[in-house]
Design a protein around this motif. Structure first.
Motif, PDB file in Angstrom:
ATOM      1  N   VAL A  77      -2.785   8.459   5.944  1.00  0.00           N
ATOM      2  CA  VAL A  77      -2.641   7.010   5.784  1.00  0.00           C
ATOM      3  C   VAL A  77      -1.176   6.660   5.537  1.00  0.00           C
ATOM      4  N   LEU A  78      -0.520   7.405   4.654  1.00  0.00           N
ATOM      5  CA  LEU A  78       0.887   7.143   4.341  1.00  0.00           C
ATOM      6  C   LEU A  78       1.766   7.330   5.576  1.00  0.00           C
ATOM      7  N   ASP A  79       1.534   8.390   6.337  1.00  0.00           N
ATOM      8  CA  ASP A  79       2.312   8.622   7.557  1.00  0.00           C
ATOM      9  C   ASP A  79       2.084   7.498   8.570  1.00  0.00           C
ATOM     10  N   THR A  80       0.853   7.035   8.683  1.00  0.00           N
ATOM     11  CA  THR A  80       0.535   5.948   9.618  1.00  0.00           C
ATOM     12  C   THR A  80       1.200   4.651   9.180  1.00  0.00           C
ATOM     13  N   ILE A  81       1.177   4.365   7.890  1.00  0.00           N
ATOM     14  CA  ILE A  81       1.824   3.152   7.372  1.00  0.00           C
ATOM     15  C   ILE A  81       3.321   3.192   7.658  1.00  0.00           C
ATOM     16  N   GLU A  82       3.939   4.340   7.413  1.00  0.00           N
ATOM     17  CA  GLU A  82       5.373   4.450   7.683  1.00  0.00           C
ATOM     18  C   GLU A  82       5.678   4.246   9.163  1.00  0.00           C
ATOM     19  N   TYR A  83       4.806   4.739  10.019  1.00  0.00           N
ATOM     20  CA  TYR A  83       4.966   4.522  11.458  1.00  0.00           C
ATOM     21  C   TYR A  83       4.862   3.035  11.799  1.00  0.00           C
ATOM     22  N   LEU A  84       3.884   2.361  11.225  1.00  0.00           N
ATOM     23  CA  LEU A  84       3.676   0.943  11.513  1.00  0.00           C
ATOM     24  C   LEU A  84       4.816   0.070  10.985  1.00  0.00           C
ATOM     25  N   LEU A  85       5.407   0.461   9.880  1.00  0.00           N
ATOM     26  CA  LEU A  85       6.492  -0.324   9.296  1.00  0.00           C
ATOM     27  C   LEU A  85       7.847  -0.066   9.965  1.00  0.00           C
ATOM     28  N   ASN A  86       7.949   1.016  10.716  1.00  0.00           N
ATOM     29  CA  ASN A  86       9.216   1.363  11.359  1.00  0.00           C
ATOM     30  C   ASN A  86       9.173   0.910  12.818  1.00  0.00           C
ATOM     31  N   LYS A 115       5.110  10.752  12.601  1.00  0.00           N
ATOM     32  CA  LYS A 115       5.729  12.038  12.284  1.00  0.00           C
ATOM     33  C   LYS A 115       5.186  12.576  10.974  1.00  0.00           C
ATOM     34  N   LYS A 116       4.951  13.875  10.964  1.00  0.00           N
ATOM     35  CA  LYS A 116       4.483  14.541   9.766  1.00  0.00           C
ATOM     36  C   LYS A 116       5.665  14.776   8.834  1.00  0.00           C
ATOM     37  N   LEU A 162       0.836  -1.201   0.000  1.00  0.00           N
ATOM     38  CA  LEU A 162       0.000   0.000   0.000  1.00  0.00           C
ATOM     39  C   LEU A 162       0.872   1.252   0.000  1.00  0.00           C
ATOM     40  N   GLN A 163       1.924   1.234   0.802  1.00  0.00           N
ATOM     41  CA  GLN A 163       2.850   2.360   0.838  1.00  0.00           C
ATOM     42  C   GLN A 163       3.474   2.573  -0.543  1.00  0.00           C
ATOM     43  N   GLY A 164       3.893   1.502  -1.175  1.00  0.00           N
ATOM     44  CA  GLY A 164       4.493   1.594  -2.503  1.00  0.00           C
ATOM     45  C   GLY A 164       3.534   2.176  -3.522  1.00  0.00           C
TER      46      GLY A 164
END
Length: 95
Positions: free
Chosen positions: A69-78, A85-86, A17-19
């Motif tokens: 959504v993108l920021d949340t996905i990046e948080y979940l993957l890290n 973080k914005k 989804l991030q991709g």
């Protein structure tokens, strides 16, 4: 073992989804840059929009909801992240 498989599937789905979201930004930015290639002042304006995530909604690259959504996905993957973080505006190096 089943939990590990579910976790791997979740990571894969989030990464896919991030991709897709990042691919959409890239494609839209390329279209806008191509459209303005013969107009230097317009091109400069679009480059400023593209480099500043706060303006992505304004210029049609990505909606505010999709950015969240993108920021949340990046948080979940890290695994090291402690908060969502914005995105910050990209600034070219002075070199």
């Amino acid at each position: 073992m089943a939990n590990e498989k579910m976790e791997l599937k979740a990571y894969k789905l989030l990464a896919d989804l991030q991709g897709k979201l990042l691919d959409r930004i890239t494609l839209e930015a390329e279209r806008k840059a191509e459209y303005c290639k013969d107009k230097p002042e317009e091109s400069q304006k679009w480059m400023e929009y593209i480099s500043n995530p706060d303006k992505w909604d304004y210029c049609g690259l990505m909606s505010k909801e999709d950015m969240k959504v993108l920021d949340t996905i990046e948080y979940l993957l890290n695994n090291d992240a402690t908060e969502i973080k914005k995105r910050k505006e990209w600034k070219p190096s002075k070199h």
